[in-house]
Design an enzyme around this catalytic site. Sequence first.
Site, PDB file in Angstrom:
ATOM      1  N   ASN A  92       0.812  -1.211   0.000  1.00 15.66           N
ATOM      2  CA  ASN A  92       0.000   0.000   0.000  1.00 15.66           C
ATOM      3  C   ASN A  92       0.849   1.266   0.000  1.00 15.66           C
ATOM      4  O   ASN A  92       0.376   2.333   0.392  1.00 15.66           O
ATOM      5  CB  ASN A  92      -0.966   0.001   1.186  1.00 15.66           C
ATOM      6  CG  ASN A  92      -0.275  -0.192   2.525  1.00 15.66           C
ATOM      7  OD1 ASN A  92       0.950  -0.149   2.623  1.00 15.66           O
ATOM      8  ND2 ASN A  92      -1.055  -0.403   3.578  1.00 15.66           N
TER       9      ASN A  92
ATOM     10  N   ARG B 117       4.020   7.418  11.334  1.00 18.67           N
ATOM     11  CA  ARG B 117       3.578   6.940  12.634  1.00 18.67           C
ATOM     12  C   ARG B 117       3.458   8.130  13.581  1.00 18.67           C
ATOM     13  O   ARG B 117       4.276   9.055  13.565  1.00 18.67           O
ATOM     14  CB  ARG B 117       4.553   5.897  13.215  1.00 18.67           C
ATOM     15  CG  ARG B 117       4.513   4.551  12.509  1.00 18.67           C
ATOM     16  CD  ARG B 117       3.170   3.850  12.646  1.00 18.67           C
ATOM     17  NE  ARG B 117       3.140   2.539  12.026  1.00 18.67           N
ATOM     18  CZ  ARG B 117       2.718   2.304  10.786  1.00 18.67           C
ATOM     19  NH1 ARG B 117       2.305   3.306  10.019  1.00 18.67           N
ATOM     20  NH2 ARG B 117       2.703   1.067  10.318  1.00 18.67           N
TER      21      ARG B 117
ATOM     22  N   GLN C 268      -3.273   3.929  18.767  1.00 16.67           N
ATOM     23  CA  GLN C 268      -4.362   3.735  17.825  1.00 16.67           C
ATOM     24  C   GLN C 268      -5.230   2.574  18.285  1.00 16.67           C
ATOM     25  O   GLN C 268      -4.673   1.499  18.539  1.00 16.67           O
ATOM     26  CB  GLN C 268      -3.808   3.482  16.411  1.00 16.67           C
ATOM     27  CG  GLN C 268      -3.121   4.684  15.843  1.00 16.67           C
ATOM     28  CD  GLN C 268      -2.772   4.571  14.365  1.00 16.67           C
ATOM     29  OE1 GLN C 268      -2.405   5.532  13.744  1.00 16.67           O
ATOM     30  NE2 GLN C 268      -2.875   3.391  13.798  1.00 16.67           N
TER      31      GLN C 268
ATOM     32  N   HIS D   3      -6.547   6.246  10.568  1.00 11.12           N
ATOM     33  CA  HIS D   3      -5.477   5.638   9.774  1.00 11.12           C
ATOM     34  C   HIS D   3      -6.068   4.876   8.580  1.00 11.12           C
ATOM     35  O   HIS D   3      -6.243   3.661   8.622  1.00 11.12           O
ATOM     36  CB  HIS D   3      -4.641   4.708  10.659  1.00 11.12           C
ATOM     37  CG  HIS D   3      -3.321   4.344  10.071  1.00 11.12           C
ATOM     38  ND1 HIS D   3      -2.311   3.767  10.807  1.00 11.12           N
ATOM     39  CD2 HIS D   3      -2.828   4.453   8.807  1.00 11.12           C
ATOM     40  CE1 HIS D   3      -1.258   3.546  10.029  1.00 11.12           C
ATOM     41  NE2 HIS D   3      -1.559   3.941   8.813  1.00 11.12           N
TER      42      HIS D   3
END
Length: 404
Positions: free
Chosen positions: A144, A282, A311, A330
């Site tokens: 990705n 991040r 997260q 995210h």
Amino acid sequence: MVCVLYDDPISGYPTDYARDDVPLISRYPDGQSVPSPKEIDFTPGQLLGSVSGELGLRGYLEAAGHTLVVTSDKDDADSAFERELVDADVVISQPFWPAYLTAERIAKAPALKLALTAGIGSDHVDLQAAIERNVTVAEVTYCNSVSVAEHVVMMILGLVRNYIPSHDWVRKGGWNIADCVTRSYDVEGMHVGTVAAGRIGLAVLRRLKPFDMPLHYFDRHRLSQDVETELNLTWHDTVEDMVAVCDVVTINCPLHPETENLFDEAMLGKMKRGAYLVNTARGKIVDRDAVVRALESGQLAGYAGDVWFPQPAPADHPWRTMPNEGMTPHISGTSLSAQARYAAGVREVLECFFEGRPIRDEYLIVQGGALAGTGAHSYSAGNATAGSEAAARFRRTGGGEVSE
């Protein structure tokens, strides 16, 4: 096998989709082939990354005699993940909804042999503990990267052109042109720099070249002269040197002990006043509260982030309410297009693991008690999971009670 995935849509698992298919690619820009399992049990374009999607794995695993547990309940001490971990041989998690594999959790999993990331980025695993326990850590490198690069370009344009507040005026029924344009600029001629020019960072630079923006980069592995010439890149040997000349900075490096809190008060103070910062890497690479202060003081003109720490972020996380932000959960690397690739990559790694075949070198982060493959190139040994227990506050603070 324990697989931790994000929750289904609040409206229910989809029965149809906006498009009938997604474009299929065979190779990535550097020539690496896309994941190549023997077969898949899903249709590309389906929602695979949520609990009901199960990464398309259940039929394959159960036919081979394995037990698959899929859950989104991952953070509290009495979570389904904690209960199942003690018997797990394999843990599959995502960067978007990470099951943090701390040293304490790894110690509770005596049978654990493989920690597999459905996506890119294995910082939610205590790599030092994995090394010491001889647990293999793998991820689906490149699956990705372009997805994230597209998101970066979108966020840069959204911040600089003041898109989100302008859209909000329309939704409120207004026509407030002056309110919209008082923070709107052109990107043309702005200097933009990326912290790291690996698969994602280089893809960002390639996509920005047509915007006539002078391009800069910092990376401990310098690009070839041919690439620098092709894209007219300026290389900097320190991050501090690069951010001082850039109007836009995008962070595209992995999180490990050397990059944790890289963008602290001091680093943000070295940036040009009114610069924009985009972070799809991040959340822990920046100092959470220093970013808020920089936006409030005007040192930063805008911050757009697709990543948080922990997260999911608690409902009272200050990035939800700070000024001039363009935050998203995210999502950059989990488009339906990307899900087809990372689900296929998980299947490929599992086939290799169960059949005793080598896992691709580019997918490896830790193997045989040491950093390996991509891990040896991009990570450093150590632990970046400290503080992850705060993720349990997401549901306690109302973050899990979202409604339309």
